[in-house]
Design a protein around this motif. Structure first.
Motif, mmCIF file in Angstrom:
data_model
loop_
_atom_site.group_PDB
_atom_site.id
_atom_site.type_symbol
_atom_site.label_atom_id
_atom_site.label_comp_id
_atom_site.label_asym_id
_atom_site.label_seq_id
_atom_site.Cartn_x
_atom_site.Cartn_y
_atom_site.Cartn_z
ATOM 1 N N VAL A 1 -4.878 -0.251 -22.125
ATOM 2 C CA VAL A 1 -4.499 0.190 -20.789
ATOM 3 C C VAL A 1 -3.186 -0.477 -20.405
ATOM 4 O O VAL A 1 -3.043 -1.690 -20.508
ATOM 5 N N GLY A 2 -2.236 0.337 -19.959
ATOM 6 C CA GLY A 2 -0.929 -0.170 -19.573
ATOM 7 C C GLY A 2 -0.742 -0.176 -18.067
ATOM 8 O O GLY A 2 -1.714 -0.217 -17.296
ATOM 9 N N VAL A 3 0.490 -0.081 -17.657
ATOM 10 C CA VAL A 3 0.860 -0.092 -16.247
ATOM 11 C C VAL A 3 0.248 1.106 -15.525
ATOM 12 O O VAL A 3 0.205 2.210 -16.071
ATOM 13 N N ASN A 4 -0.242 0.868 -14.345
ATOM 14 C CA ASN A 4 -0.839 1.914 -13.502
ATOM 15 C C ASN A 4 -2.032 2.602 -14.164
ATOM 16 O O ASN A 4 -2.304 3.770 -13.903
ATOM 17 N N GLY A 5 -2.712 1.907 -15.061
ATOM 18 C CA GLY A 5 -3.916 2.447 -15.679
ATOM 19 C C GLY A 5 -3.676 3.497 -16.740
ATOM 20 O O GLY A 5 -4.612 4.171 -17.167
ATOM 21 N N SER A 6 -2.443 3.670 -17.176
ATOM 22 C CA SER A 6 -2.161 4.654 -18.223
ATOM 23 C C SER A 6 -2.543 4.082 -19.592
ATOM 24 O O SER A 6 -2.372 2.901 -19.856
ATOM 25 N N TYR A 7 -3.071 4.945 -20.447
ATOM 26 C CA TYR A 7 -3.499 4.534 -21.786
ATOM 27 C C TYR A 7 -2.371 4.742 -22.786
ATOM 28 O O TYR A 7 -1.584 5.670 -22.666
ATOM 29 N N PHE A 8 -2.314 3.867 -23.785
ATOM 30 C CA PHE A 8 -1.386 4.021 -24.894
ATOM 31 C C PHE A 8 -2.043 3.479 -26.151
ATOM 32 O O PHE A 8 -3.029 2.762 -26.090
ATOM 33 N N LEU A 9 -1.509 3.859 -27.304
ATOM 34 C CA LEU A 9 -2.025 3.370 -28.579
ATOM 35 C C LEU A 9 -1.179 2.199 -29.056
ATOM 36 O O LEU A 9 0.018 2.331 -29.317
ATOM 37 N N LEU A 10 -1.807 1.039 -29.152
ATOM 38 C CA LEU A 10 -1.161 -0.174 -29.639
ATOM 39 C C LEU A 10 -1.099 -0.096 -31.159
ATOM 40 O O LEU A 10 -2.072 0.286 -31.811
ATOM 41 N N ASN A 11 0.032 -0.456 -31.743
ATOM 42 C CA ASN A 11 0.218 -0.434 -33.193
ATOM 43 C C ASN A 11 0.296 -1.848 -33.747
ATOM 44 O O ASN A 11 1.003 -2.690 -33.199
#
Length: 104
Positions: A41-51
Motif C-alpha cells: 500500500v502506497g500513498v493515499n491507499g493506492s496499491y503497487f507491486l514491490l519488486n
C-alpha cells in the motif's frame, strides 16, 4: 518527486550491469521467477507491486499466504548473499522511478 526520478534513473543506468548479472545468476542457479513481487500500500491507499530479487525457493503454501516466518530453510545460496549485501533491494529503484516509492 523530481529528485526521485533523477536519482533512480541515474541509479538504474549505473547499476544496470550489476542488475543483469544478479538476474542471470538467479536464472542459472535458481531458475524462474527472477523477481519477487508483492502488493504493498502506497500513498493515499493506492496499491503497487514491490519488486525485489527472489531469494527463496517458491512453494505452494507461501503463495496462499501460509508460511513460517522463522523458516530460513527456503533461502537459496545466492539469496543469502543477496540479502546479506542488500542487493535484493535494487529492483526497488524501478518502483521509485515509477513514483510508487520515494528515496529516503
Amino acid at each position: 518527486m523530481f529528485f526521485d526520478i533523477i536519482f533512480s534513473s541515474i541509479g538504474l543506468l549505473l547499476l544496470s550491469p550489476l542488475l543483469i548479472i544478479v538476474a542471470g545468476m538467479i536464472l542459472i542457479f535458481d531458475s524462474r521467477p527472477i523477481l519477487f513481487r508483492q502488493a504493498r500500500v502506497g500513498v493515499n491507499g493506492s496499491y503497487f507491486l514491490l519488486n525485489k530479487f527472489r531469494t527463496m525457493r517458491a512453494i505452494r503454501e507461501a503463495a496462499s499466504g501460509a508460511f513460517d516466518v522463522g523458516d530460513t530453510s527456503r533461502i537459496t545460496k545466492i539469496g543469502a548473499f543477496l540479502r546479506r549485501t542488500k542487493l535484493d533491494e535494487l529492483p526497488q529503484l524501478w518502483n521509485v522511478f515509477k513514483g510508487d516509492m520515494s528515496l529516503v
